[in-house]
Design an enzyme around this catalytic site. Structure first.
Site: not given
Ligand code: GAR
Length: 201
Positions: A15, A110, A174-175
């Site tokens: 992200n 989240h 989607q994030e």
């Molecule tokens: C993502 O899915 C985010 O939404 C989640 O951790 C992942 C991080 O991925 N966040 C949480 O669970 C917060 N409580 P990334 O390091 O590849 O962005």
């Protein structure tokens, strides 16, 4: 005025990469720091490769002393003078003291359709509940966990036979669209929520 954004991560930082890549020349924000609570977080290397200053504040030596950890966070963040913080897979719960310093200037992503499934294991819980849909939410951070005004949501279907990993991958795609879309609006002072996918037509 361009907003300076510090991005807080704990792991791979996909992200963070999506946010950083989105902040191109015409953007109302730019990344000023990527900070991890784990010095081995893969996202730190990715940020350095993108030319973004990095820092690590290992939470482990602080044990249960969250206030001391947060004082160290503040010390690492302050020299970079961010206007706002983006939590992007940052897996430490922040205290009211820290949150109140950044209230209205701190976003989080989240992996659920809040207010459903605050906390951990969101995808397994959505599958277990027999939900037809899952998704992700970007919200302003307030002292209550995974609470605060919703600034955007993206929805995906839960398909027959989905494992939590399958669903996590579908939501993560989607994030990477949602968080940049929300940041672009928020940094320009626009708090209207973003909903994805956008309605057809
Ligand atoms: C993502 O899915 C985010 O939404 C989640 O951790 C992942 C991080 O991925 N966040 C949480 O669970 C917060 N409580 P990334 O390091 O590849 O962005």
């Amino acid at each position: 005025m361009t907003k300076r954004v510090a991005i807080l991560i704990s792991g791979g930082g996909s992200n963070m990469v999506a946010l950083a890549r989105s902040m191109t020349r015409d953007h109302p924000a730019r990344p000023c720091l990527v900070l991890a609570n784990d010095p081995t977080a893969g996202g730190l290397t990715k940020a350095a490769e993108m030319g973004i200053p990095t820092a690590a504040v290992d939470h482990r030596p602080f044990g249960k002393d969250r206030a001391a950890f947060e004082a160290a966070l503040t010390e690492a963040i302050t020299p970079h003078a961010p206007d706002m913080l983006c939590l992007a897979g940052f897996m430490r719960v922040l205290t009211e003291g820290f949150v109140s310093q950044w209230q209205g200037r701190m976003l989080n992503i989240h992996p659920s359709l809040l207010p459903n499934y605050r906390g951990l294991h969101t995808h397994a819980r959505a599958i277990e509940a027999g939900d037809a849909e899952a998704g992700c939410t970007v919200h302003e951070v307030t002292p209550a966990l995974d609470d605060g005004p919703i600034l955007g949501q993206a929805r995906v279907p839960i398909l027959p036979g989905d494992t939590p990993g399958d669903l996590a991958a579908r939501v993560l795609e989607q994030e990477h669209l949602l968080y940049p879309a929300v940041l672009r609006r928020f940094a320009a002072g626009d708090r209207r929520p973003v909903f994805l996918p956008e309605p057809a037509g």
